[in-house]
Design a protein around this motif. Structure first.
Motif, PDB file in Angstrom:
ATOM      1  N   SER A   3       0.835  -1.186   0.000  1.00 44.25           N
ATOM      2  CA  SER A   3       0.000   0.000   0.000  1.00 44.25           C
ATOM      3  C   SER A   3       0.870   1.235   0.000  1.00 44.25           C
ATOM      4  O   SER A   3       2.042   1.214   0.319  1.00 44.25           O
ATOM      5  CB  SER A   3      -0.906   0.003   1.239  1.00 44.25           C
ATOM      6  N   SER A   5       0.011   3.876   1.809  1.00 43.76           N
ATOM      7  CA  SER A   5      -0.354   4.625   3.005  1.00 43.76           C
ATOM      8  C   SER A   5       0.876   4.968   3.818  1.00 43.76           C
ATOM      9  O   SER A   5       1.876   4.264   3.795  1.00 43.76           O
ATOM     10  CB  SER A   5      -1.328   3.814   3.865  1.00 43.76           C
ATOM     11  N   ASN A 108      -2.268  -3.766   2.287  1.00 42.12           N
ATOM     12  CA  ASN A 108      -3.246  -2.734   1.959  1.00 42.12           C
ATOM     13  C   ASN A 108      -4.218  -2.505   3.109  1.00 42.12           C
ATOM     14  O   ASN A 108      -4.568  -3.442   3.840  1.00 42.12           O
ATOM     15  CB  ASN A 108      -4.044  -3.141   0.713  1.00 42.12           C
ATOM     16  N   LYS A 109      -4.660  -1.273   3.246  1.00 43.43           N
ATOM     17  CA  LYS A 109      -5.664  -0.957   4.260  1.00 43.43           C
ATOM     18  C   LYS A 109      -6.908  -1.792   4.006  1.00 43.43           C
ATOM     19  O   LYS A 109      -7.389  -1.902   2.875  1.00 43.43           O
ATOM     20  CB  LYS A 109      -6.009   0.526   4.206  1.00 43.43           C
ATOM     21  N   GLY A 110      -7.409  -2.419   5.054  1.00 46.09           N
ATOM     22  CA  GLY A 110      -8.549  -3.310   4.915  1.00 46.09           C
ATOM     23  C   GLY A 110      -8.152  -4.769   4.962  1.00 46.09           C
ATOM     24  O   GLY A 110      -8.974  -5.619   5.303  1.00 46.09           O
ATOM     25  N   ASP A 111      -6.875  -5.067   4.630  1.00 42.29           N
ATOM     26  CA  ASP A 111      -6.384  -6.444   4.749  1.00 42.29           C
ATOM     27  C   ASP A 111      -6.319  -6.829   6.223  1.00 42.29           C
ATOM     28  O   ASP A 111      -6.131  -5.978   7.096  1.00 42.29           O
ATOM     29  CB  ASP A 111      -4.993  -6.585   4.134  1.00 42.29           C
ATOM     30  N   ASP A 112      -6.464  -8.121   6.503  1.00 38.16           N
ATOM     31  CA  ASP A 112      -6.463  -8.591   7.889  1.00 38.16           C
ATOM     32  C   ASP A 112      -5.189  -8.190   8.627  1.00 38.16           C
ATOM     33  O   ASP A 112      -5.244  -7.737   9.780  1.00 38.16           O
ATOM     34  CB  ASP A 112      -6.626 -10.113   7.929  1.00 38.16           C
ATOM     35  N   TYR A 114      -3.053  -5.758   7.954  1.00 36.09           N
ATOM     36  CA  TYR A 114      -3.031  -4.301   8.148  1.00 36.09           C
ATOM     37  C   TYR A 114      -3.897  -3.906   9.337  1.00 36.09           C
ATOM     38  O   TYR A 114      -3.462  -3.129  10.207  1.00 36.09           O
ATOM     39  CB  TYR A 114      -3.511  -3.594   6.881  1.00 36.09           C
ATOM     40  N   GLU A 115      -5.116  -4.403   9.379  1.00 30.49           N
ATOM     41  CA  GLU A 115      -6.040  -4.012  10.438  1.00 30.49           C
ATOM     42  C   GLU A 115      -5.573  -4.527  11.807  1.00 30.49           C
ATOM     43  O   GLU A 115      -5.748  -3.853  12.825  1.00 30.49           O
ATOM     44  CB  GLU A 115      -7.443  -4.530  10.127  1.00 30.49           C
TER      45      GLU A 115
END
Length: 216
Positions: A3, A5, A108-112, A114-115
């Protein structure tokens, strides 16, 4: 695909340069608080994700090391704590933050993953703020230099040798007189004082460990 970010930042109101000075005798107790915070992260239901280095081979992450320059994981942080490799609290926090920022950079934001990293990062920052809030204010630089001048000569010979190496690096070594090495503490900046105070803390931890061994 990594990502784009930005890496996570400390929450609003968090000091940009956390105070990590501690009297040598207090550092072991502060590091124990770091240990408890680290254990909380590892025992979290998502903690297992960050407990070991990323296995790039079995996960077929061929680009991981080209994206992540400095891999880190909580298991490595734990071992460094056990081996007393952290000279101050800030270096501990830096490794924990790197663990989560790496995960949030590569995923990526939203991936397990990442979260999970974002969640544990928030838990860490909350606990870290509590640790910092309990730290004493540092004494003036002149007072720190004076204390080191009095206490360093009392260190074991091997640690005194390390102190000499540190002072030589900043040009603070003068000469050896009557078998004793003289150093110029006025040349020691705050970063050098941190290193020298870590030697005092290391001696205190060795002394404490020896006392515990004698009680067993």
């Amino acid at each position: 695909m990594p990502s784009q970010s930005s890496t996570p930042v400390a929450p609003p109101g968090f000091p940009k340069k956390p105070m990590h000075y501690l009297p040598a005798a207090d550092l072991p107790r502060a590091l124990e608080r770091c240990r408890r915070l680290l254990d909380k992260l590892l025992q979290h239901e998502d903690g297992w994700v960050f407990a070991k280095p990323v296995d790039t081979h079995s996960l077929d992450l061929r680009d991981y090391l080209s994206v992540i320059a400095e891999p880190m994981d909580l298991g490595t942080v734990s071992r460094r704590l056990e081996l007393r490799r952290y000279p101050n609290l800030l270096s501990f926090a830096k490794d924990v933050r790197r663990t989560f920022s790496n995960a949030m950079t590569y995923n990526n934001k939203g991936d397990d993953v990442y979260e999970s990293a974002a969640k544990l990062s928030r838990i860490f920052e909350s606990g870290w703020a509590s640790i910092l809030a309990a730290l004493p204010s540092p004494p003036p630089v002149a007072e720190r230099r004076a204390r080191l001048k009095d206490e360093l000569p009392q260190l074991p010979v091997d640690l005194q040798g390390k102190a000499v190496v540190i002072m030589k690096d900043i040009g603070g070594w003068i000469q050896e007189v009557d078998g004793r090495v003289e150093v110029d503490f006025d040349k020691a900046d705050e970063a050098t004082l941190d290193k020298l105070e870590w030697l005092l803390a290391l001696a205190a931890m060795k002394l404490e460990a020896g006392a515990l061994d004698n009680q067993i």
